[in-house]
Motif scaffolding. Sequence first.
Motif, PDB file in Angstrom:
ATOM      1  N   MET A   1       0.834  -1.178   0.000  1.00 32.26           N
ATOM      2  CA  MET A   1       0.000   0.000   0.000  1.00 32.26           C
ATOM      3  C   MET A   1       0.875   1.236   0.000  1.00 32.26           C
ATOM      4  SD  MET A   1      -2.550   1.491   2.803  1.00 32.26           S
ATOM      5  CE  MET A   1      -1.496   2.877   3.184  1.00 32.26           C
ATOM      6  N   THR A   2       0.596   2.127  -0.892  1.00 34.15           N
ATOM      7  CA  THR A   2       1.297   3.409  -0.906  1.00 34.15           C
ATOM      8  C   THR A   2       0.259   4.509  -0.929  1.00 34.15           C
ATOM      9  OG1 THR A   2       1.419   3.453  -3.314  1.00 34.15           O
ATOM     10  CG2 THR A   2       3.288   2.459  -2.147  1.00 34.15           C
ATOM     11  N   ASP A   3       0.724   5.692  -0.565  1.00 33.75           N
ATOM     12  CA  ASP A   3      -0.203   6.811  -0.614  1.00 33.75           C
ATOM     13  C   ASP A   3       0.537   8.056  -1.056  1.00 33.75           C
ATOM     14  OD1 ASP A   3       0.103   8.583   2.204  1.00 33.75           O
ATOM     15  OD2 ASP A   3       0.893   6.559   2.230  1.00 33.75           O
TER      16      ASP A   3
ATOM     17  N   GLN B   1      -2.010  14.445  -3.116  1.00 30.12           N
ATOM     18  CA  GLN B   1      -3.281  14.208  -3.770  1.00 30.12           C
ATOM     19  C   GLN B   1      -4.253  13.444  -2.882  1.00 30.12           C
ATOM     20  OE1 GLN B   1      -2.336  12.131  -7.378  1.00 30.12           O
ATOM     21  NE2 GLN B   1      -1.099  13.796  -8.186  1.00 30.12           N
ATOM     22  N   GLN B   2      -3.792  12.953  -1.732  1.00 29.85           N
ATOM     23  CA  GLN B   2      -4.617  12.130  -0.859  1.00 29.85           C
ATOM     24  C   GLN B   2      -5.229  10.968  -1.624  1.00 29.85           C
ATOM     25  OE1 GLN B   2      -5.140  12.421   2.660  1.00 29.85           O
ATOM     26  NE2 GLN B   2      -3.274  13.576   2.351  1.00 29.85           N
ATOM     27  N   VAL B   3      -4.348  10.267  -2.372  1.00 30.59           N
ATOM     28  CA  VAL B   3      -4.759   9.088  -3.129  1.00 30.59           C
ATOM     29  C   VAL B   3      -4.089   7.888  -2.504  1.00 30.59           C
ATOM     30  CG1 VAL B   3      -4.651   7.917  -5.361  1.00 30.59           C
ATOM     31  CG2 VAL B   3      -5.103  10.372  -5.259  1.00 30.59           C
ATOM     32  N   ILE B   4      -4.868   6.846  -2.286  1.00 30.02           N
ATOM     33  CA  ILE B   4      -4.361   5.608  -1.722  1.00 30.02           C
ATOM     34  C   ILE B   4      -4.220   4.598  -2.844  1.00 30.02           C
ATOM     35  CG2 ILE B   4      -4.808   3.760  -0.053  1.00 30.02           C
ATOM     36  CD1 ILE B   4      -4.412   6.601   1.157  1.00 30.02           C
ATOM     37  N   ASP B   5      -3.023   4.034  -2.995  1.00 33.81           N
ATOM     38  CA  ASP B   5      -2.788   2.972  -3.974  1.00 33.81           C
ATOM     39  C   ASP B   5      -2.886   1.643  -3.263  1.00 33.81           C
ATOM     40  OD1 ASP B   5      -2.242   4.801  -5.993  1.00 33.81           O
ATOM     41  OD2 ASP B   5      -0.095   4.835  -5.562  1.00 33.81           O
ATOM     42  N   LEU B   6      -3.705   0.757  -3.781  1.00 32.66           N
ATOM     43  CA  LEU B   6      -3.836  -0.585  -3.235  1.00 32.66           C
ATOM     44  C   LEU B   6      -3.882  -1.537  -4.418  1.00 32.66           C
ATOM     45  CD1 LEU B   6      -4.108  -2.326  -0.718  1.00 32.66           C
ATOM     46  CD2 LEU B   6      -6.582  -2.077  -0.915  1.00 32.66           C
ATOM     47  N   GLY B   7      -2.773  -2.250  -4.613  1.00 33.62           N
ATOM     48  CA  GLY B   7      -2.673  -3.101  -5.795  1.00 33.62           C
ATOM     49  C   GLY B   7      -2.649  -2.243  -7.047  1.00 33.62           C
TER      50      GLY B   7
ATOM     51  N   TYR C   1      -7.569   5.027  -4.825  1.00 29.73           N
ATOM     52  CA  TYR C   1      -8.779   5.493  -4.151  1.00 29.73           C
ATOM     53  C   TYR C   1      -8.512   6.857  -3.550  1.00 29.73           C
ATOM     54  CZ  TYR C   1      -9.752   0.489  -4.414  1.00 29.73           C
ATOM     55  OH  TYR C   1      -9.937  -0.785  -4.853  1.00 29.73           O
ATOM     56  N   ALA C   2      -9.487   7.751  -3.679  1.00 31.03           N
ATOM     57  CA  ALA C   2      -9.390   9.061  -3.041  1.00 31.03           C
ATOM     58  C   ALA C   2      -9.604   8.857  -1.545  1.00 31.03           C
ATOM     59  CB  ALA C   2     -10.430  10.006  -3.611  1.00 31.03           C
ATOM     60  N   PHE C   3      -8.650   9.322  -0.751  1.00 34.08           N
ATOM     61  CA  PHE C   3      -8.739   9.133   0.696  1.00 34.08           C
ATOM     62  C   PHE C   3     -10.042   9.707   1.246  1.00 34.08           C
ATOM     63  CE2 PHE C   3      -7.891  10.353   5.110  1.00 34.08           C
ATOM     64  CZ  PHE C   3      -7.449   9.140   5.616  1.00 34.08           C
TER      65      PHE C   3
END
Length: 74
Positions: A1-3, A7-13, A17-19
Amino acid sequence: MTDSTEQQVIDLGDEQYAFDSLSDQAKEVVKDLRVADAQLQITHDKLNVMMFARRSLLDQLAAELKDVEPVKGS
Protein backbone atom coordinates in the motif's frame (compact mmCIF):
# COMPACT_ATOMS: atom_id res chain seq x y z
CA MET A 1 0.00 0.00 0.00
CA THR A 2 1.30 3.41 -0.91
CA ASP A 3 -0.20 6.81 -0.61
CA SER A 4 0.36 10.26 -2.02
CA THR A 5 -0.15 12.94 0.62
CA GLU A 6 -0.33 15.76 -1.95
CA GLN A 7 -3.28 14.21 -3.77
CA GLN A 8 -4.62 12.13 -0.86
CA VAL A 9 -4.76 9.09 -3.13
CA ILE A 10 -4.36 5.61 -1.72
CA ASP A 11 -2.79 2.97 -3.97
CA LEU A 12 -3.84 -0.59 -3.24
CA GLY A 13 -2.67 -3.10 -5.79
CA ASP A 14 -3.59 -1.80 -9.23
CA GLU A 15 -6.34 0.48 -7.92
CA GLN A 16 -6.30 4.03 -6.61
CA TYR A 17 -8.78 5.49 -4.15
CA ALA A 18 -9.39 9.06 -3.04
CA PHE A 19 -8.74 9.13 0.70
CA ASP A 20 -11.66 11.52 1.26
CA SER A 21 -14.07 9.06 -0.39
CA LEU A 22 -13.24 6.27 2.07
CA SER A 23 -15.49 5.35 4.97
CA ASP A 24 -14.37 6.38 8.44
CA GLN A 25 -13.48 2.76 9.17
CA ALA A 26 -11.39 2.49 5.99
CA LYS A 27 -9.60 5.74 6.92
CA GLU A 28 -8.76 4.24 10.33
CA VAL A 29 -7.40 1.12 8.64
CA VAL A 30 -5.22 3.31 6.39
CA LYS A 31 -3.91 5.14 9.47
CA ASP A 32 -3.22 1.80 11.18
CA LEU A 33 -1.38 0.58 8.10
CA ARG A 34 0.78 3.71 8.18
CA VAL A 35 1.63 2.99 11.82
CA ALA A 36 2.43 -0.64 10.98
CA ASP A 37 4.63 0.47 8.06
CA ALA A 38 6.49 2.88 10.34
CA GLN A 39 7.01 0.17 12.97
CA LEU A 40 8.26 -2.25 10.32
CA GLN A 41 10.79 0.34 9.12
CA ILE A 42 11.97 0.95 12.70
CA THR A 43 12.33 -2.79 13.27
CA HIS A 44 14.20 -3.20 9.97
CA ASP A 45 16.57 -0.39 10.93
CA LYS A 46 17.17 -1.94 14.37
CA LEU A 47 17.91 -5.30 12.75
CA ASN A 48 20.46 -3.66 10.44
CA VAL A 49 22.17 -2.03 13.43
CA MET A 50 22.27 -5.36 15.31
CA MET A 51 23.68 -7.17 12.26
CA PHE A 52 26.39 -4.52 11.90
CA ALA A 53 27.21 -4.72 15.62
CA ARG A 54 27.39 -8.53 15.46
CA ARG A 55 29.74 -8.39 12.46
CA SER A 56 31.91 -5.87 14.30
CA LEU A 57 32.03 -8.10 17.39
CA LEU A 58 32.98 -11.13 15.26
CA ASP A 59 35.78 -9.10 13.68
CA GLN A 60 36.94 -8.00 17.13
CA LEU A 61 36.90 -11.61 18.37
CA ALA A 62 38.84 -12.79 15.33
CA ALA A 63 41.49 -10.13 16.00
CA GLU A 64 41.73 -11.22 19.64
CA LEU A 65 42.11 -14.87 18.65
CA LYS A 66 44.75 -14.38 15.94
CA ASP A 67 47.56 -15.46 18.31
CA VAL A 68 45.60 -18.24 20.02
CA GLU A 69 46.22 -21.80 18.93
CA PRO A 70 42.96 -23.47 17.87
CA VAL A 71 41.96 -26.78 19.45
CA LYS A 72 42.68 -29.72 17.17
CA GLY A 73 39.77 -32.01 16.30
CA SER A 74 39.79 -35.57 17.76
